[in-house]
Design an enzyme around this catalytic site. Sequence first.
Site, mmCIF file in Angstrom:
data_model
loop_
_atom_site.group_PDB
_atom_site.id
_atom_site.type_symbol
_atom_site.label_atom_id
_atom_site.label_comp_id
_atom_site.label_asym_id
_atom_site.label_seq_id
_atom_site.Cartn_x
_atom_site.Cartn_y
_atom_site.Cartn_z
ATOM 1 N N PHE A 162 52.876 75.859 -26.327
ATOM 2 C CA PHE A 162 53.651 74.498 -27.302
ATOM 3 C C PHE A 162 54.310 75.869 -28.374
ATOM 4 O O PHE A 162 53.012 75.641 -29.154
ATOM 5 C CB PHE A 162 53.976 73.218 -27.551
ATOM 6 C CG PHE A 162 54.418 72.676 -27.956
ATOM 7 C CD1 PHE A 162 55.814 72.293 -27.643
ATOM 8 C CD2 PHE A 162 54.035 72.989 -30.035
ATOM 9 C CE1 PHE A 162 56.337 71.534 -29.026
ATOM 10 C CE2 PHE A 162 55.162 72.513 -30.545
ATOM 11 C CZ PHE A 162 56.478 71.867 -30.376
ATOM 12 N N ASP A 247 48.438 80.971 -32.006
ATOM 13 C CA ASP A 247 49.513 80.532 -32.462
ATOM 14 C C ASP A 247 47.820 79.215 -32.875
ATOM 15 O O ASP A 247 48.444 78.965 -32.144
ATOM 16 C CB ASP A 247 50.332 79.878 -31.994
ATOM 17 C CG ASP A 247 51.424 78.420 -32.795
ATOM 18 O OD1 ASP A 247 51.289 78.042 -33.842
ATOM 19 O OD2 ASP A 247 51.998 78.322 -32.619
ATOM 20 N N LYS A 276 50.922 72.522 -40.120
ATOM 21 C CA LYS A 276 50.186 71.268 -39.839
ATOM 22 C C LYS A 276 49.102 70.956 -41.527
ATOM 23 O O LYS A 276 49.844 70.523 -42.227
ATOM 24 C CB LYS A 276 49.866 71.154 -38.648
ATOM 25 C CG LYS A 276 50.734 71.142 -37.453
ATOM 26 C CD LYS A 276 50.332 70.449 -36.167
ATOM 27 C CE LYS A 276 51.391 70.052 -35.176
ATOM 28 N NZ LYS A 276 51.623 70.992 -34.646
HETATM 29 C C1 PLP Z 1 53.086 71.871 -33.894
HETATM 30 C C2 PLP Z 1 53.093 73.230 -33.412
HETATM 31 C C3 PLP Z 1 53.970 73.918 -33.673
HETATM 32 C C4 PLP Z 1 55.340 73.842 -34.492
HETATM 33 O O1 PLP Z 1 55.178 72.739 -35.583
HETATM 34 P P1 PLP Z 1 56.355 72.275 -36.526
HETATM 35 O O2 PLP Z 1 55.377 72.326 -38.394
HETATM 36 O O3 PLP Z 1 56.358 70.817 -35.376
HETATM 37 O O4 PLP Z 1 57.584 72.982 -36.469
HETATM 38 C C5 PLP Z 1 53.784 75.333 -33.336
HETATM 39 N N1 PLP Z 1 52.688 75.527 -32.415
HETATM 40 C C6 PLP Z 1 52.206 75.065 -32.169
HETATM 41 C C7 PLP Z 1 50.503 75.254 -31.364
HETATM 42 C C8 PLP Z 1 51.986 73.834 -32.785
HETATM 43 O O5 PLP Z 1 50.842 72.567 -31.984
#
Ligand code: PLP
Length: 421
Positions: A162, A247, A276
């Site tokens: 994700f 990520d 986040k």
């Molecule tokens: C939440 C998340 C994203 C995307 O972040 P948004 O602020 O919702 O665009 C990307 N990578 C990971 C691992 C995430 O948990």
Amino acid sequence: MAMTASTRNAITASASDGTVGPLSANEYIALDEQWSTHNYHPLPVVIADAAGAWVTDVHGRRYLDLLAGYSALNFGHRHPDLVAAAVEQLGRVTLTSRAFHHDQLGLFCRELAELTETELVLPMNSGAEAVESAIKVARKWAYQVKGVPDGRAEIIVAGSNFHGRTTTIVSFSTDPTARADFGPFTPGFVVVDYGSAQAVGEAITDRTAAVLVEPIQGEAGVVVPPAGYLAELRALCDANQVLLIADEIQSGLARTGELLASAADGVRADLYTLGKALGGGIVPVSAVVGSREVLGVLRPGEHGSTFGGNPLACAVGRAVIRLLATGEFQQRSRELGDHLHRRLAELIGHGVTSVRGRGLWAGVEIAPEGPTGREATAALLDRGVLCKETQDTTLRIAPPLVITEAELDSGIDAIGEVLAG
Ligand SMILES: *Cc1c(COP(=O)(O)O)cnc(C)c1O
């Protein structure tokens, strides 16, 4: 469909001056149903205010928050230091655009680079934008530094990943719901099984720019890869002149007990995506951080964002960095995480088949004869506990790191009751 007087008046509480008085939870939910696109399926609670690990609904009922905005609220709701930094900045300047310098950007970037032991910071807003930015940087690096033929760069990603919701990012999602009807998709990605360094090794070619992975897969259900996975990816990347992109948007910034989850494997990535919690749950703040050699490929005009690196975002981000620099939240995550995992392990065989995770972060696998994830979260809501299922059968537990052990225990007790049925 033309809007009729009756649809317009389905919610009747609008006063004649256009203001809306206090409504019931059901009326607020009806408003959402009628006026917001149905791209989410929220639990039936309407939150009106929040502090620390607690939220209060429009009827004054309190709930313990075990989701923490998918880790955007690592420091709890409205942490006083973060609110103070935001208020202070709101009284000075909020946006300049990057057409001009302002007095927060350079300090934010220096402090974030020092915290993460990197050299350059590319500020953006949402997590998806940070991932998009990392993809663009990796491709440009591949053409300019590695010498990949133009337009041929590939990025290796993991199944069940994700990384966000943009058209390029969903192009390499393996979740049919995230992709269906959103094509045509962006080429240049190779998907291999998560947790298999061998599969990455077999997928690497002369055209590979980067390997992009989550150190722990959050949305997939808090999936922890085999020990040594990231270290093996690091070695493969080094041997083949390939960038490792971690990520850490959900796993980073103290959630797992470390500043960066990759550190548990002793691994340094070439690029990290952060988001986040970087905005303290107040404003969207994301960034790509990494080496000068890699992020330095970007030149003026090649990439940007109107709001990226704005003064308010930087001021809040700097206050977040100050909280993280103490190490207190990392330590809380380790200690409370040990407690959480010890107690959740006791539920195995009592409605729970397995528990995954690290630090104050857990994926609880519900037994097949038990409730669905949705039923379990609804039952927890009745008991005053907020959390969210992922993948239908997994409860994702990610409390704010300010939660106390007693509060955590009350949440775990409720989970035990609901799952043991
Ligand atoms: C939440 C998340 C994203 C995307 O972040 P948004 O602020 O919702 O665009 C990307 N990578 C990971 C691992 C995430 O948990």
